[in-house]
Enzyme design. Structure first.
Site, PDB file in Angstrom:
ATOM      1  N   PHE A   1       0.828  -1.218   0.000  1.00  0.00           N
ATOM      2  CA  PHE A   1       0.000   0.000   0.000  1.00  0.00           C
ATOM      3  C   PHE A   1       0.857   1.261   0.000  1.00  0.00           C
ATOM      4  CE2 PHE A   1      -2.392  -3.029   2.979  1.00  0.00           C
ATOM      5  CZ  PHE A   1      -2.841  -3.803   1.918  1.00  0.00           C
TER       6      PHE A   1
ATOM      7  N   ILE B   1       1.993  -8.127  -4.492  1.00  0.00           N
ATOM      8  CA  ILE B   1       1.767  -7.636  -3.130  1.00  0.00           C
ATOM      9  C   ILE B   1       0.435  -8.145  -2.582  1.00  0.00           C
ATOM     10  CG2 ILE B   1       3.279  -5.657  -3.361  1.00  0.00           C
ATOM     11  CD1 ILE B   1       0.901  -3.922  -4.050  1.00  0.00           C
TER      12      ILE B   1
ATOM     13  N   THR C   1      -2.080  -8.706  -4.792  1.00  0.00           N
ATOM     14  CA  THR C   1      -3.084  -8.230  -5.734  1.00  0.00           C
ATOM     15  C   THR C   1      -3.327  -9.196  -6.879  1.00  0.00           C
ATOM     16  OG1 THR C   1      -1.240  -6.990  -6.621  1.00  0.00           O
ATOM     17  CG2 THR C   1      -2.808  -5.779  -5.286  1.00  0.00           C
TER      18      THR C   1
ATOM     19  N   THR D   1      -9.427 -11.114  -9.651  1.00  0.00           N
ATOM     20  CA  THR D   1      -8.572 -10.208  -8.882  1.00  0.00           C
ATOM     21  C   THR D   1      -8.912  -8.741  -9.173  1.00  0.00           C
ATOM     22  OG1 THR D   1      -6.865 -10.535 -10.564  1.00  0.00           O
ATOM     23  CG2 THR D   1      -6.684 -11.840  -8.550  1.00  0.00           C
TER      24      THR D   1
ATOM     25  N   GLY E   1      -4.052   0.283 -15.345  1.00  0.00           N
ATOM     26  CA  GLY E   1      -4.009  -0.113 -13.939  1.00  0.00           C
ATOM     27  C   GLY E   1      -5.315   0.167 -13.229  1.00  0.00           C
TER      28      GLY E   1
ATOM     29  N   GLU F   1      -5.298   1.188  -7.358  1.00  0.00           N
ATOM     30  CA  GLU F   1      -5.607   2.272  -6.416  1.00  0.00           C
ATOM     31  C   GLU F   1      -6.882   3.029  -6.780  1.00  0.00           C
ATOM     32  OE1 GLU F   1      -1.450   3.998  -5.009  1.00  0.00           O
ATOM     33  OE2 GLU F   1      -1.333   3.056  -6.965  1.00  0.00           O
TER      34      GLU F   1
HETATM   35 MO1  MOS Z   1       0.971   2.903  -4.037  1.00  0.00          MO
HETATM   36  S1  MOS Z   1       0.851   4.389  -2.618  1.00  0.00           S
HETATM   37  O1  MOS Z   1       1.449   3.770  -5.401  1.00  0.00           O
HETATM   38  O2  MOS Z   1       2.121   1.803  -3.436  1.00  0.00           O
END
Ligand code: MOS
Length: 741
Positions: free
Chosen positions: A244, A471, A473, A636, A704, A707
């Site tokens: 994160f 990570i 994801t 995912t 992407g 986020e």
């Molecule tokens: Mo994210 S804050 O771009 O790891």
């Protein structure tokens, strides 16, 4: 290119290829690495916020059972500052205390328990100095010393229409104006996996097992901190338990562990205790933002001003810039002003966290837009449609692909937005006040250069390798899916490899860039690997295609076809007497980067219930519709967007680490008091995506999305709270005491 469309796994709902390893406990994270002759480290942290260490009494610790080494500023291991947007100092190099919770000592012992117990025997005396730890309520800070990893650049931007002299004039001229100031406290990444390192030296090379979002960046960073050549450090991180942003760059703990292992001549493991993660591995700065809007009576924006002041550590770190990433791209406006500042405090270094600028920035902007909707009496969805941007403000730059209007329309339908009551506090269900709110999501679709190696192997599998990170994801699975598609092979015959800095340099797992950057490189490597296989087929004397022009040979689903029939790559490798054939190829953004803006888009719709007697806010429904280009894995994709929305719910309702003004202590540095959403806090989240491959972004078409879900989602919650209660809470988190109005 090669697979029939019915056979491709792209876009389907695919179980994680590493899922079984994880649920059976076979997946080894950094702290799970067991090596022979391992020693264990424990840290001692400063208990004052600023000053100097006068003395440290380490005698008892040094004599404690099993203790192998004690390192302090008075008996340091040599290390160098990491540079970049990490801390500006290395641990243990001097007696200065820069913040409370800084590393001031390390004990190494033969067991974890003995190291921990001995660390508690160390006593430090300090000469203390007054601590600066309060973000002033007013905005003016100082201009940031630099902006993220790119180094110094301005964060003051003004775009004015012809004939407009100043942003103040533009704001004053609005028929309707809104001014709103929102604040939020320090927040933490709170990844499930604490930062952990197992360092193993072989001669003058070290293998560092540690959770990371970017093995290559970690390896070169740790090498710099140790003062050794980059090729001496290999970072291995097959699994990372969430980052994160907090595992983008190496902090002091990893290199310190490697240095301790080198000094001891024995592998060393350090696992940060949970409370240590809170001060040693970054956080999101506390923040004050003011958004001013000017609009016509029919809601069309004529000016947007977005200013901010974020806390910034006197010992370096990331600069939080919430405004430039959002106000400039969310809506069309002829006049725009952004001014981002920092207030330097004696606190731990902050770092990027969960859509670092965009998530907090969108909270301010989308709160202001909701206030504009109330003032103009225009429906919040309609207001956003009226301000839809087709080019970046102040430019003629269009987006590579943008279906945000469809996100609003489809999201509103799925959610049942038309049933909403515009008047606050007008819907109830028993003792619950019910309200709905919405907000926009926009996140940059960045792309980093990525390199991928694909090998056809004589066991019938194909490996696809890149030094990227998963990570949590789903990058393992994405790598396999894209390679299966590009090679026309079943998923079961693809062996993905990642999480190792010795693999070809991969894209980092930050900035939501792994899939978008890696997929084109997988395609390039697949095309080159197929070419290499064709050439092998033509060059090998024992091949049925010997002597033919490789260009005449066709590849289909693991076979070469041409005059003389067809042969599998296993047969061709056997004929050639070799184990593998393949290629390593790179892909990066080209000239399109100069002509287009690249973002992913979405719309959030939220229903909350606020208890009329206790003020307790509960999110009861949530719908998110996104436009992310091509989707690689439905499973995912859904999970990541749900995760992003959960971040937003935490941001809006729960997450806060109060900074004690007189001591510089982060007062909730533990998971008992730093609250993140638990299952009972989260309703079913309805996630839907459009399917418009963005072939300007890349030929593969997948932007992407990691986020995106956390941009705007906190504002959707807060706007729903306003609709439920008539209370506009501008000081996050929205806890029940603020709703007893
Ligand atoms: Mo994210 S804050 O771009 O790891």
């Amino acid at each position: 290119m090669t697979s029939s469309s019915t056979g491709s796994p792209v876009g389907r709902d695919i179980e994680r290829v590493d899922g079984r390893q994880k649920v059976t406990g076979r997946a080894r994270y950094a702290a799970d690495q067991h090596v022979e002759h391992l020693a264990y480290a424990a840290l001692v942290l400063s208990t004052v916020g600023k000053g100097r260490i006068r003395t440290m009494d380490t005698d008892a610790a040094a004599k404690a059972p099993g203790v192998l080494a004690v390192h302090t500023p008075f008996a340091p291991l040599k290390l160098y500052a990491g540079g970049g947007f990490g801390e500006s100092f290395a641990p243990l190099q001097d007696d200065t205390v820069r913040y409370r919770g800084q590393i001031i000592g390390m004990v190494v012992a033969d067991t974890f328990e003995r190291a921990r117990d001995a660390a508690q025997l160390i006593r430090a005396d300090y000469d203390t100095e007054p601590v600066r730890a309060s973000l002033p309520a007013g905005l003016p800070g100082t201009p940031p010393p630099g902006r993220g990893p790119a180094g110094a650049s301005t964060t003051r931007t003004t775009v004015l229409a012809d004939g407009v002299d100043s942003i103040e004039d533009a704001l004053d001229a609005g028929e309707i104006t809104v001014q709103t100031t929102v604040t939020q406290p320090v927040q933490h990444h709170a990844a499930m996996e604490p930062h952990a390192t197992t360092a193993v030296w072989h001669d003058d090379h070290v293998t560092v097992y540690c959770g990371t979002q970017a093995p290559g960046i970690y390896a070169s960073g740790i090498a710099g901190q140790l003062g050794v050549e980059p090729d001496r450090v290999r970072v291995v991180s097959p699994f990372t338990g969430g980052g994160f942003g907090g595992k983008s760059i190496p902090w002091g703990d990893a290199a310190l562990t490697a240095a301790a292992a080198r000094a001891l001549g024995r592998p060393v493991k350090l696992v940060l205790a949970r409370e240590q993660v809170f001060t040693l591995a970054g956080h999101r700065s506390s923040l004050t933002q003011t958004v001013r809007l000017a609009a016509s009576r029919d809601g069309v924006l004529s000016a947007v001003s977005h200013t901010s002041a974020a806390s910034y550590s006197a010992s370096g770190g990331w600069v939080l810039t919430p405004a430039s990433g959002t106000s400039g791209v969310f809506y069309a406006t002829p006049n725009l002003h952004v001014d981002e500042r920092v207030v330097t405090l004696d606190v731990p270094a902050a770092t990027a966290m969960r859509a670092p600028g965009e998530a907090p920035g969108s909270f301010a902007l989308e709160t202001a837009m909701d206030e504009l909707a109330v003032k103009t009496g225009i429906d919040p969805v309609e207001l956003r449609l009226r301000n839809h941007a087709t080019t970046l403000p102040g430019t003629q730059t269009p987006w590579s692909s943008k279906y945000l209007k469809d996100c609003y329309r489809i999201g509103a339908e799925r959610f049942g937005w038309h049933r909403r009551a515009a008047t606050p506090r007008s819907r109830t269900d028993g003792e619950w006040l019910v309200g709905t709110g919405m907000a926009t999501a926009v996140y940059p679709a960045g792309r980093m250069p990525a390199t991928v190696r694909i090998l056809f192997r004589d066991d019938g599998t194909a490996t696809v390798a890149s030094g990227a990170a998963d990570i949590g994801t789903g990058a393992w699975t994405v790598l396999a899916i894209v390679a299966a598609d590009a090679l026309g092979l079943p998923l079961a015959r693809i062996e993905p490899r990642l999480g190792d800095s010795s693999l070809p340099p991969g894209a980092p797992a930050f900035g939501s860039m792994t899939t978008g950057s890696t997929a084109p490189a997988v395609q390039a490597a697949a095309a080159d690997a197929i070419d290499a296989l064709r050439k092998l087929a033509a060059d090998t004397p024992a091949s049925p295609f010997h002597g033919q022009d490789p260009a005449d040979l066709r590849y289909h689903a693991g076979r070469i076809e041409g005059d003389g029939g067809s042969a599998t790559f296993v047969e061709l490798l056997a004929a050639a007497g070799t184990h593998s054939v393949g290629a390593t190829s790179s892909a990066a953004r080209g000239d399109e980067g100069k002509k287009y803006a690249f973002h992913s888009f979405g719309a959030h719709f939220c229903e909350v219930r606020v208890n009329r007697y206790t003020g307790e806010p509960r999110v009861s429904r949530f719908t998110t519709v996104v436009d992310v280009g091509r989707v690689v894995n439905a499973r995912t994709t859904r999970s990541q967007l749900i995760g992003g929305v959960i971040f937003g719910i935490g941001h809006a309702l729960l997450e806060a680490d109060p900074l004690e003004e007189h001591t510089g202590r982060l007062a909730a540095a533990n998971l008992g008091e730093y609250l993140v959403p638990a299952h009972a806090d989260i309703p079913p989240i309805d996630v839907h995506w459009l399917d418009h491959p963005d072939t300007v972004y890349s030929a593969f078409g997948a932007r992407g999305l990691g986020e995106l879900g956390t941009v705007g989602s906190a504002a959707a919650v807060a706007n729903a709270v306003y609709n439920a209660t008539g209370l506009r809470v501008r000081d996050l988190p929205i806890t029940l005491d603020k709703l007893l109005g």
